[in-house]
Write a protein that holds these residues in place. Structure first.
Motif, short mmCIF file in Angstrom:
data_model
loop_
_atom_site.label_atom_id
_atom_site.label_comp_id
_atom_site.label_asym_id
_atom_site.label_seq_id
_atom_site.Cartn_x
_atom_site.Cartn_y
_atom_site.Cartn_z
N VAL A 52 -60.12 -81.13 21.83
CA VAL A 52 -58.75 -81.24 21.32
C VAL A 52 -57.97 -79.98 21.63
N ALA A 53 -58.61 -78.81 21.44
CA ALA A 53 -57.93 -77.54 21.71
C ALA A 53 -57.53 -77.45 23.18
N ILE A 54 -58.44 -77.85 24.07
CA ILE A 54 -58.14 -77.80 25.50
C ILE A 54 -56.94 -78.68 25.83
N MET A 55 -56.86 -79.83 25.18
CA MET A 55 -55.76 -80.76 25.47
C MET A 55 -54.44 -80.33 24.82
N GLU A 56 -54.50 -79.70 23.66
CA GLU A 56 -53.29 -79.50 22.88
C GLU A 56 -52.88 -78.04 22.66
N LYS A 57 -53.83 -77.12 22.66
CA LYS A 57 -53.51 -75.73 22.33
C LYS A 57 -53.27 -74.90 23.59
N THR A 58 -52.45 -73.88 23.42
CA THR A 58 -52.22 -72.90 24.49
C THR A 58 -52.93 -71.60 24.13
N ALA A 59 -53.67 -71.07 25.06
CA ALA A 59 -54.40 -69.83 24.81
C ALA A 59 -53.43 -68.69 24.52
N THR A 60 -53.83 -67.80 23.64
CA THR A 60 -53.05 -66.58 23.38
C THR A 60 -53.06 -65.71 24.63
N ARG A 61 -51.93 -65.10 24.94
CA ARG A 61 -51.87 -64.27 26.15
C ARG A 61 -52.92 -63.16 26.07
N PRO A 62 -53.55 -62.83 27.20
CA PRO A 62 -54.64 -61.84 27.19
C PRO A 62 -54.29 -60.53 26.51
N GLU A 63 -53.09 -59.99 26.78
CA GLU A 63 -52.74 -58.69 26.20
C GLU A 63 -52.56 -58.77 24.68
N GLU A 64 -52.27 -59.97 24.17
CA GLU A 64 -52.17 -60.15 22.71
C GLU A 64 -53.55 -60.42 22.10
N ARG A 65 -54.41 -61.09 22.87
CA ARG A 65 -55.76 -61.41 22.40
C ARG A 65 -56.63 -60.14 22.33
N ALA A 66 -56.44 -59.25 23.29
CA ALA A 66 -57.24 -58.02 23.34
C ALA A 66 -56.31 -56.83 23.60
N PRO A 67 -55.51 -56.45 22.62
CA PRO A 67 -54.48 -55.41 22.83
C PRO A 67 -55.03 -54.03 23.16
N ASP A 68 -56.30 -53.79 22.88
CA ASP A 68 -56.88 -52.47 23.13
C ASP A 68 -57.42 -52.32 24.55
N ARG A 69 -57.31 -53.36 25.38
CA ARG A 69 -57.96 -53.33 26.70
C ARG A 69 -57.02 -52.97 27.85
N ARG A 70 -55.75 -52.69 27.55
CA ARG A 70 -54.79 -52.27 28.59
C ARG A 70 -54.83 -53.23 29.78
N ILE A 71 -54.57 -54.49 29.50
CA ILE A 71 -54.67 -55.55 30.52
C ILE A 71 -53.43 -55.53 31.41
N PRO A 72 -53.61 -55.51 32.73
CA PRO A 72 -52.46 -55.52 33.64
C PRO A 72 -51.61 -56.77 33.46
N ALA A 73 -50.31 -56.59 33.40
CA ALA A 73 -49.40 -57.72 33.16
C ALA A 73 -49.51 -58.77 34.26
N GLU A 74 -49.70 -58.33 35.51
CA GLU A 74 -49.76 -59.28 36.62
C GLU A 74 -50.98 -60.20 36.49
N LEU A 75 -52.11 -59.64 36.10
CA LEU A 75 -53.32 -60.46 35.96
C LEU A 75 -53.24 -61.36 34.73
N SER A 76 -52.61 -60.87 33.68
CA SER A 76 -52.40 -61.70 32.49
C SER A 76 -51.55 -62.92 32.83
N GLU A 77 -50.46 -62.67 33.56
CA GLU A 77 -49.57 -63.77 33.94
C GLU A 77 -50.28 -64.76 34.86
N LEU A 78 -51.11 -64.25 35.77
CA LEU A 78 -51.85 -65.12 36.69
C LEU A 78 -52.85 -65.99 35.92
N ALA A 79 -53.56 -65.40 34.98
CA ALA A 79 -54.53 -66.17 34.19
C ALA A 79 -53.82 -67.27 33.42
N MET A 80 -52.66 -66.98 32.85
CA MET A 80 -51.94 -67.98 32.07
C MET A 80 -51.41 -69.10 32.96
#
Length: 210
Positions: A52-80
């Motif tokens: 159900v989650a796969i069909m209906e939910k949207t994953a939290t953006r990587p930088e919000e899910r793991a704010p301490d990991r200094r995730i590059p914005a370009e890779l976050s956008e690509l994953a989403m």
């Protein structure tokens, strides 16, 4: 069928006619997401809830899910984009995804080289700043000696008595020129550091101080 943590919405719905290369892109996007955050995009306690989650939910953006990991914005956008519910919104093929990752890696390496170059210039600038401080301190002592001797010699003193003062004056002028040379060289390295890495605020502050 697909592994639940990396399964695309079309797989979860059983839409076999929609499963194509972009389904693989979704799975690769989920792996990319986990590389960035150390967590899968969507995690539920049971298989039905996971589907159900796969069909209906949207994953939290990587930088919000793991704010301490200094995730590059370009890779976050690509994953989403890879995790888009609609196949049409994802990169068309795994090769297209790889190309975007490769482009980011190349840019990251260039940035790393620029930062290393900036760090080298900063190290040299710090050495020159220290040298300039030492030279200014020595020049201050020389100036004090010069002023004391100049005051001690009367105007009508013979030339040979004044020669020592003149030599001190020449030494002081030479010291001032050396200080200017060292500070000019220091400024050049600070400017080079800022050219290589405009985010170096320490270089900007040092240049202002200088």
């Amino acid at each position: 069928m697909g592994t639940p943590l990396y399964m695309s919405p079309e797989q979860a719905r059983g839409q076999l006619d929609k499963i194509d290369r972009r389904t693989d892109v979704y799975a690769l996007g989920a792996i990319l997401y986990e590389l960035l955050t150390l967590m899968p995009p969507l995690v539920e306690a049971s298989l039905p809830a996971q589907l159900v989650a796969i069909m209906e939910k949207t994953a939290t953006r990587p930088e919000e899910r793991a704010p301490d990991r200094r995730i590059p914005a370009e890779l976050s956008e690509l994953a989403m984009r890879c995790l888009a519910k609609s196949c049409d919104e994802r990169p068309a093929t795994a090769l297209a995804l790889v190309s975007e990752v490769d482009a980011w890696l190349a840019g990251s390496r260039r940035l790393g080289r620029r930062r290393e170059e900036a760090a080298r210039h900063m190290d040299t600038a710090e050495e020159l700043r220290a040298e300039a401080r030492e030279r200014r301190h020595a020049a201050g002592a020389l100036r004090a000696d010069f002023e004391a001797q100049r005051r001690a010699i009367p105007e009508h003193a013979p030339l040979e008595d004044k020669e020592a003062v003149w030599r001190l004056e020449q030494d002081l002028a030479g010291a001032s020129l050396e200080i200017a040379r060292v500070e000019d060289e220091c400024a050049a390295h600070l400017e080079a550091a800022l050219t290589a890495d405009p985010e170096r605020q320490d270089a900007r502050r040092a240049l202002v101080d200088l």
